[in-house]
Write a protein that holds these residues in place. Structure first.
Motif, PDB file in Angstrom:
ATOM      1  N   MET A 185      33.542  11.545  20.471  1.00 42.09           N
ATOM      2  CA  MET A 185      34.447  12.622  20.101  1.00 42.09           C
ATOM      3  C   MET A 185      33.925  13.257  18.801  1.00 42.09           C
ATOM      4  O   MET A 185      33.596  12.548  17.866  1.00 42.09           O
ATOM      5  N   PRO A 186      33.842  14.576  18.755  1.00 42.15           N
ATOM      6  CA  PRO A 186      33.343  15.240  17.555  1.00 42.15           C
ATOM      7  C   PRO A 186      34.211  14.960  16.331  1.00 42.15           C
ATOM      8  O   PRO A 186      35.438  14.880  16.424  1.00 42.15           O
ATOM      9  N   LYS A 187      33.549  14.818  15.193  1.00 45.23           N
ATOM     10  CA  LYS A 187      34.241  14.618  13.922  1.00 45.23           C
ATOM     11  C   LYS A 187      34.263  15.948  13.168  1.00 45.23           C
ATOM     12  O   LYS A 187      33.229  16.595  13.019  1.00 45.23           O
ATOM     13  N   ILE A 188      35.446  16.311  12.713  1.00 42.43           N
ATOM     14  CA  ILE A 188      35.628  17.527  11.928  1.00 42.43           C
ATOM     15  C   ILE A 188      36.126  17.103  10.558  1.00 42.43           C
ATOM     16  O   ILE A 188      37.018  16.265  10.441  1.00 42.43           O
ATOM     17  N   THR A 189      35.543  17.682   9.515  1.00 42.96           N
ATOM     18  CA  THR A 189      35.961  17.379   8.147  1.00 42.96           C
ATOM     19  C   THR A 189      36.772  18.540   7.615  1.00 42.96           C
ATOM     20  O   THR A 189      36.309  19.686   7.610  1.00 42.96           O
ATOM     21  N   TYR A 190      37.979  18.240   7.184  1.00 40.75           N
ATOM     22  CA  TYR A 190      38.872  19.221   6.570  1.00 40.75           C
ATOM     23  C   TYR A 190      38.867  18.945   5.073  1.00 40.75           C
ATOM     24  O   TYR A 190      39.131  17.820   4.649  1.00 40.75           O
ATOM     25  N   VAL A 191      38.569  19.962   4.285  1.00 38.45           N
ATOM     26  CA  VAL A 191      38.526  19.819   2.835  1.00 38.45           C
ATOM     27  C   VAL A 191      39.692  20.613   2.267  1.00 38.45           C
ATOM     28  O   VAL A 191      39.751  21.838   2.415  1.00 38.45           O
ATOM     29  N   SER A 192      40.625  19.913   1.633  1.00 44.48           N
ATOM     30  CA  SER A 192      41.800  20.580   1.077  1.00 44.48           C
ATOM     31  C   SER A 192      41.398  21.412  -0.140  1.00 44.48           C
ATOM     32  O   SER A 192      40.305  21.256  -0.688  1.00 44.48           O
ATOM     33  N   ALA A 193      42.273  22.285  -0.563  1.00 48.40           N
ATOM     34  CA  ALA A 193      42.003  23.155  -1.708  1.00 48.40           C
ATOM     35  C   ALA A 193      41.718  22.353  -2.973  1.00 48.40           C
ATOM     36  O   ALA A 193      40.973  22.807  -3.832  1.00 48.40           O
ATOM     37  N   ASP A 194      42.270  21.151  -3.065  1.00 47.03           N
ATOM     38  CA  ASP A 194      42.015  20.323  -4.250  1.00 47.03           C
ATOM     39  C   ASP A 194      40.848  19.355  -4.060  1.00 47.03           C
ATOM     40  O   ASP A 194      40.589  18.511  -4.908  1.00 47.03           O
ATOM     41  N   LEU A 203      39.057  28.377  17.055  1.00 47.83           N
ATOM     42  CA  LEU A 203      37.836  27.577  17.074  1.00 47.83           C
ATOM     43  C   LEU A 203      38.052  26.342  17.931  1.00 47.83           C
ATOM     44  O   LEU A 203      38.669  25.368  17.505  1.00 47.83           O
ATOM     45  N   ARG A 204      37.552  26.390  19.161  1.00 46.66           N
ATOM     46  CA  ARG A 204      37.673  25.267  20.098  1.00 46.66           C
ATOM     47  C   ARG A 204      36.513  24.307  19.891  1.00 46.66           C
ATOM     48  O   ARG A 204      35.357  24.718  19.772  1.00 46.66           O
ATOM     49  N   ILE A 205      36.823  23.038  19.895  1.00 47.05           N
ATOM     50  CA  ILE A 205      35.830  22.005  19.646  1.00 47.05           C
ATOM     51  C   ILE A 205      34.918  21.834  20.856  1.00 47.05           C
ATOM     52  O   ILE A 205      35.380  21.741  21.993  1.00 47.05           O
ATOM     53  N   THR A 206      33.620  21.783  20.575  1.00 49.44           N
ATOM     54  CA  THR A 206      32.589  21.465  21.552  1.00 49.44           C
ATOM     55  C   THR A 206      31.745  20.345  20.944  1.00 49.44           C
ATOM     56  O   THR A 206      31.866  20.050  19.748  1.00 49.44           O
ATOM     57  N   GLU A 207      30.886  19.736  21.742  1.00 48.40           N
ATOM     58  CA  GLU A 207      29.960  18.719  21.207  1.00 48.40           C
ATOM     59  C   GLU A 207      29.137  19.299  20.069  1.00 48.40           C
ATOM     60  O   GLU A 207      28.837  18.614  19.095  1.00 48.40           O
ATOM     61  N   GLY A 208      28.769  20.562  20.183  1.00 54.43           N
ATOM     62  CA  GLY A 208      27.948  21.208  19.175  1.00 54.43           C
ATOM     63  C   GLY A 208      28.627  21.384  17.831  1.00 54.43           C
ATOM     64  O   GLY A 208      27.961  21.664  16.835  1.00 54.43           O
ATOM     65  N   LEU A 209      29.948  21.216  17.793  1.00 55.67           N
ATOM     66  CA  LEU A 209      30.675  21.354  16.521  1.00 55.67           C
ATOM     67  C   LEU A 209      30.884  20.015  15.819  1.00 55.67           C
ATOM     68  O   LEU A 209      31.542  19.963  14.777  1.00 55.67           O
ATOM     69  N   GLY A 239      30.614  17.383  13.295  1.00 52.54           N
ATOM     70  CA  GLY A 239      30.186  17.487  11.905  1.00 52.54           C
ATOM     71  C   GLY A 239      30.633  18.758  11.210  1.00 52.54           C
ATOM     72  O   GLY A 239      30.337  18.963  10.031  1.00 52.54           O
ATOM     73  N   LEU A 240      31.366  19.618  11.924  1.00 51.92           N
ATOM     74  CA  LEU A 240      31.867  20.852  11.317  1.00 51.92           C
ATOM     75  C   LEU A 240      32.729  20.523  10.098  1.00 51.92           C
ATOM     76  O   LEU A 240      33.529  19.586  10.122  1.00 51.92           O
ATOM     77  N   VAL A 241      32.561  21.312   9.057  1.00 49.09           N
ATOM     78  CA  VAL A 241      33.362  21.185   7.835  1.00 49.09           C
ATOM     79  C   VAL A 241      34.143  22.475   7.683  1.00 49.09           C
ATOM     80  O   VAL A 241      33.569  23.561   7.773  1.00 49.09           O
ATOM     81  N   VAL A 242      35.442  22.376   7.469  1.00 50.71           N
ATOM     82  CA  VAL A 242      36.251  23.557   7.175  1.00 50.71           C
ATOM     83  C   VAL A 242      36.978  23.329   5.859  1.00 50.71           C
ATOM     84  O   VAL A 242      37.451  22.231   5.579  1.00 50.71           O
ATOM     85  N   ARG A 243      37.012  24.366   5.057  1.00 47.68           N
ATOM     86  CA  ARG A 243      37.728  24.307   3.771  1.00 47.68           C
ATOM     87  C   ARG A 243      39.043  25.059   3.918  1.00 47.68           C
ATOM     88  O   ARG A 243      39.082  26.146   4.493  1.00 47.68           O
ATOM     89  N   LEU A 244      40.089  24.461   3.391  1.00 50.68           N
ATOM     90  CA  LEU A 244      41.413  25.060   3.484  1.00 50.68           C
ATOM     91  C   LEU A 244      41.691  25.886   2.228  1.00 50.68           C
ATOM     92  O   LEU A 244      41.376  25.450   1.124  1.00 50.68           O
ATOM     93  N   PRO A 245      42.266  27.063   2.386  1.00 51.74           N
ATOM     94  CA  PRO A 245      42.593  27.873   1.216  1.00 51.74           C
ATOM     95  C   PRO A 245      43.759  27.259   0.438  1.00 51.74           C
ATOM     96  O   PRO A 245      44.441  26.352   0.912  1.00 51.74           O
ATOM     97  N   GLU A 246      43.985  27.785  -0.753  1.00 51.29           N
ATOM     98  CA  GLU A 246      45.060  27.267  -1.603  1.00 51.29           C
ATOM     99  C   GLU A 246      46.443  27.549  -1.032  1.00 51.29           C
ATOM    100  O   GLU A 246      47.382  26.813  -1.315  1.00 51.29           O
ATOM    101  N   ALA A 247      46.584  28.623  -0.284  1.00 50.68           N
ATOM    102  CA  ALA A 247      47.892  28.973   0.284  1.00 50.68           C
ATOM    103  C   ALA A 247      47.717  29.586   1.661  1.00 50.68           C
ATOM    104  O   ALA A 247      46.709  30.222   1.941  1.00 50.68           O
TER     105      ALA A 247
END
Length: 107
Positions: free
Chosen positions: A1-10, A89-95, A97-105
């Protein structure tokens, strides 16, 4: 299963296994990650699932639709060249390791 990293604003990191076919937004909401509100439930109608995607991952993402582009004009946080709606953004095998950064608001 693909791993996605979510980075919070802090700067907090949350690495989540997200099933293929699931949206990046659903991966966050389903695991209780703060920072993605998803008021419209993933219908590209509210822009409360806005994320920033690193430029190096942009080529592996689906092309932005006109609807997504229009909704990104309504974000609370600054729109950047790397802004996307995570519901589109639909998850595929190619994604893996995807990293997404979350905005402050979102709202």
């Amino acid at each position: 299963m693909p791993k996605i990293t979510y980075v919070s604003a802090d700067g907090d990191l949350h690495v989540v296994d997200v099933p293929i076919g699931t949206s990046v937004m659903r991966g966050a909401v389903g695991t209780g990650i703060d920072g993605i509100v998803a008021e419209c439930g993933g219908n590209a109608m509210c822009a409360t699932c806005h994320v920033y995607v690193p430029a190096e991952h942009a080529a592996s993402l689906p092309e932005m639709t006109a609807v997504e582009d229009e909704m990104l004009e309504c974000t609370v946080a600054e729109r950047r060249a790397t802004s996307r709606l995570s519901c589109q953004l639909r998850i595929t095998e190619g994604l893996d390791g995807l990293v997404v950064r979350l905005p402050e608001a979102q709202e």
